[in-house]
Design an enzyme around this catalytic site. Structure first.
Site, PDB file in Angstrom:
ATOM      1  N   ARG A   1       7.833  -1.241   1.855  1.00 59.33           N
ATOM      2  CA  ARG A   1       9.287  -1.384   1.834  1.00 59.33           C
ATOM      3  C   ARG A   1       9.597  -2.853   1.545  1.00 59.33           C
ATOM      4  O   ARG A   1       8.800  -3.735   1.855  1.00 59.33           O
ATOM      5  CB  ARG A   1       9.898  -0.969   3.168  1.00 59.33           C
ATOM      6  CG  ARG A   1       9.645   0.497   3.537  1.00 59.33           C
ATOM      7  CD  ARG A   1      10.245   0.825   4.899  1.00 59.33           C
ATOM      8  NE  ARG A   1      10.041   2.232   5.249  1.00 59.33           N
ATOM      9  CZ  ARG A   1       9.016   2.703   5.945  1.00 59.33           C
ATOM     10  NH1 ARG A   1       8.069   1.850   6.371  1.00 59.33           N
ATOM     11  NH2 ARG A   1       8.893   3.981   6.221  1.00 59.33           N
TER      12      ARG A   1
ATOM     13  N   LYS B   1       9.282   0.481   9.859  1.00 56.70           N
ATOM     14  CA  LYS B   1      10.355   1.386  10.263  1.00 56.70           C
ATOM     15  C   LYS B   1       9.933   2.149  11.512  1.00 56.70           C
ATOM     16  O   LYS B   1       8.829   2.679  11.586  1.00 56.70           O
ATOM     17  CB  LYS B   1      10.660   2.363   9.122  1.00 56.70           C
ATOM     18  CG  LYS B   1      11.931   3.158   9.317  1.00 56.70           C
ATOM     19  CD  LYS B   1      12.272   3.944   8.078  1.00 56.70           C
ATOM     20  CE  LYS B   1      13.584   4.691   8.241  1.00 56.70           C
ATOM     21  NZ  LYS B   1      13.945   5.461   7.027  1.00 56.70           N
TER      22      LYS B   1
ATOM     23  N   HIS C   1      13.018   0.035  -4.174  1.00 53.33           N
ATOM     24  CA  HIS C   1      12.397   1.147  -3.447  1.00 53.33           C
ATOM     25  C   HIS C   1      11.738   2.149  -4.399  1.00 53.33           C
ATOM     26  O   HIS C   1      10.837   2.887  -4.003  1.00 53.33           O
ATOM     27  CB  HIS C   1      13.438   1.860  -2.583  1.00 53.33           C
ATOM     28  CG  HIS C   1      12.856   2.526  -1.372  1.00 53.33           C
ATOM     29  ND1 HIS C   1      12.299   1.819  -0.326  1.00 53.33           N
ATOM     30  CD2 HIS C   1      12.726   3.840  -1.051  1.00 53.33           C
ATOM     31  CE1 HIS C   1      11.870   2.666   0.595  1.00 53.33           C
ATOM     32  NE2 HIS C   1      12.108   3.889   0.180  1.00 53.33           N
TER      33      HIS C   1
ATOM     34  N   ARG D   1       8.043   1.858  -4.502  1.00 50.60           N
ATOM     35  CA  ARG D   1       7.342   2.552  -3.408  1.00 50.60           C
ATOM     36  C   ARG D   1       7.180   4.040  -3.742  1.00 50.60           C
ATOM     37  O   ARG D   1       6.120   4.627  -3.521  1.00 50.60           O
ATOM     38  CB  ARG D   1       8.136   2.351  -2.118  1.00 50.60           C
ATOM     39  CG  ARG D   1       7.567   3.035  -0.886  1.00 50.60           C
ATOM     40  CD  ARG D   1       8.352   2.539   0.337  1.00 50.60           C
ATOM     41  NE  ARG D   1       8.374   3.494   1.424  1.00 50.60           N
ATOM     42  CZ  ARG D   1       7.472   3.530   2.403  1.00 50.60           C
ATOM     43  NH1 ARG D   1       6.468   2.681   2.410  1.00 50.60           N
ATOM     44  NH2 ARG D   1       7.578   4.415   3.382  1.00 50.60           N
TER      45      ARG D   1
ATOM     46  N   HIS E   1       4.941   7.157   7.022  1.00 55.64           N
ATOM     47  CA  HIS E   1       5.848   8.251   7.368  1.00 55.64           C
ATOM     48  C   HIS E   1       5.412   8.892   8.682  1.00 55.64           C
ATOM     49  O   HIS E   1       4.230   9.171   8.877  1.00 55.64           O
ATOM     50  CB  HIS E   1       5.842   9.321   6.271  1.00 55.64           C
ATOM     51  CG  HIS E   1       6.548   8.897   5.033  1.00 55.64           C
ATOM     52  ND1 HIS E   1       6.364   9.518   3.804  1.00 55.64           N
ATOM     53  CD2 HIS E   1       7.453   7.903   4.803  1.00 55.64           C
ATOM     54  CE1 HIS E   1       7.110   8.936   2.895  1.00 55.64           C
ATOM     55  NE2 HIS E   1       7.783   7.959   3.470  1.00 55.64           N
TER      56      HIS E   1
ATOM     57  N   TYR F   1       7.070  14.163  -2.682  1.00 58.11           N
ATOM     58  CA  TYR F   1       6.367  13.741  -3.885  1.00 58.11           C
ATOM     59  C   TYR F   1       5.619  14.888  -4.564  1.00 58.11           C
ATOM     60  O   TYR F   1       5.281  14.786  -5.737  1.00 58.11           O
ATOM     61  CB  TYR F   1       5.412  12.573  -3.540  1.00 58.11           C
ATOM     62  CG  TYR F   1       6.150  11.392  -2.996  1.00 58.11           C
ATOM     63  CD1 TYR F   1       6.998  10.642  -3.820  1.00 58.11           C
ATOM     64  CD2 TYR F   1       6.108  11.067  -1.649  1.00 58.11           C
ATOM     65  CE1 TYR F   1       7.721   9.590  -3.324  1.00 58.11           C
ATOM     66  CE2 TYR F   1       6.835  10.006  -1.136  1.00 58.11           C
ATOM     67  CZ  TYR F   1       7.646   9.275  -1.980  1.00 58.11           C
ATOM     68  OH  TYR F   1       8.381   8.223  -1.477  1.00 58.11           O
TER      69      TYR F   1
END
Length: 272
Positions: free
Chosen positions: A130, A155, A234, A237, A260, A269
């Site tokens: 990020r 995050k 982003h 990424r 994640h 994805y």
């Protein structure tokens, strides 16, 4: 607003979350041009109609604004009788993330001439970072001899380790040797003379990292020149994850690299 800031500090550890909620309430009272404690339920309802129908905010942004308003009016000002929050409904649109081709990534990197911008762009793509994670990196986060990059306080305040390509490690060493900041890899450049000596001094004495807006503005200029209007920082990424999946990487591996918490987030994805 000061009380609301203190209230948010009690509830949330992450600065980004506190700032986002505070900003949402500031937007509400600035739009209505009055003391936020004087805002009526009818005015707040009209505001959410405005951002949904006129501004066409995304569902996620509307939910964030509603959550901030609920905390302020219901929890802080103790107005539990307000029913406007139960009326706000938003549904996420099934939008796939924008992804660059490998050639577009190469073209983008070649287009960026200044090393202080090109190096973080390459790192974000090569490691799937990020933007905030990249710019916050310190000299203690790089274990070059082990080809590891430590991402701390990502995050959700989750740490992770990602592989660091050897060639990129050498590039980071070369970049850091230019400014030799005692802590930061990407210190703020600041304003002043752009000759290398003056630049190195300002970067060495910087009190904070490069602001996110610097790379975001650069990306807008670059995507216009390359005619890839959907691209953002982003997007690099997203491209990292998609290219890994195309090359045969396991979905759970990509999940760990991206940081994640839920595999469902990574599964987008597969659709790309």
């Amino acid at each position: 607003m000061r009380r609301f800031a203190e209230f948010l500090s009690l509830h949330y550890d992450a600065n980004r979350t506190r700032h986002a909620y505070y900003r949402q309430l500031r937007l509400i009272h600035e739009h209505l041009e009055c003391d936020p404690t004087l805002i009526t339920e009818a005015q707040l309802r009209d505001y959410f109609l405005f951002v949904k129908l006129k501004k066409r905010w995304r569902p996620k942004t509307i939910r964030q604004a509603a959550a901030a308003a609920r905390m302020f009016f219901v929890q802080l000002l103790e107005r539990p009788q307000w029913s406007v929050f139960s009326q706000i409904r938003t549904k996420d649109h099934d939008r796939l993330p924008a992804v660059l081709t490998r050639q577009q990534v190469i073209d983008l990197i070649h287009l960026i001439r200044l090393r202080r911008y090109r190096t973080p762009i390459k790192l974000i793509y090569a490691c799937g970072l990020r933007l905030s994670e990249c710019l916050a990196l310190t000299i203690h986060d790089i274990a070059g001899t082990e080809n590891k990059l430590f991402i701390r306080g990502g995050k959700g305040h989750r740490d992770r380790v990602v592989p660091l390509p050897a060639t990129l490690y050498q590039e980071l060493r070369s970049y850091w040797s230019f400014h030799r900041h005692p802590l930061l890899i990407f210190p703020n450049v600041g304003r002043g003379d752009n000759n290398p000596a003056a630049l190195a001094v300002r970067m060495h004495n910087a009190t904070g990292p490069m602001p996110c807006s610097s790379l975001q503005r650069l990306m807008i200029l670059a995507r216009n020149q390359l005619n890839i209007p959907a691209a953002s920082i982003h997007t690099l990424r997203h491209s990292f994850a998609t290219h890994l999946l195309e090359a045969g990487a396991h979905l759970h591996t990509i999940q760990k690299l991206l940081g994640h918490q839920q595999i469902n987030t990574t599964m987008i994805y597969l659709h790309v």
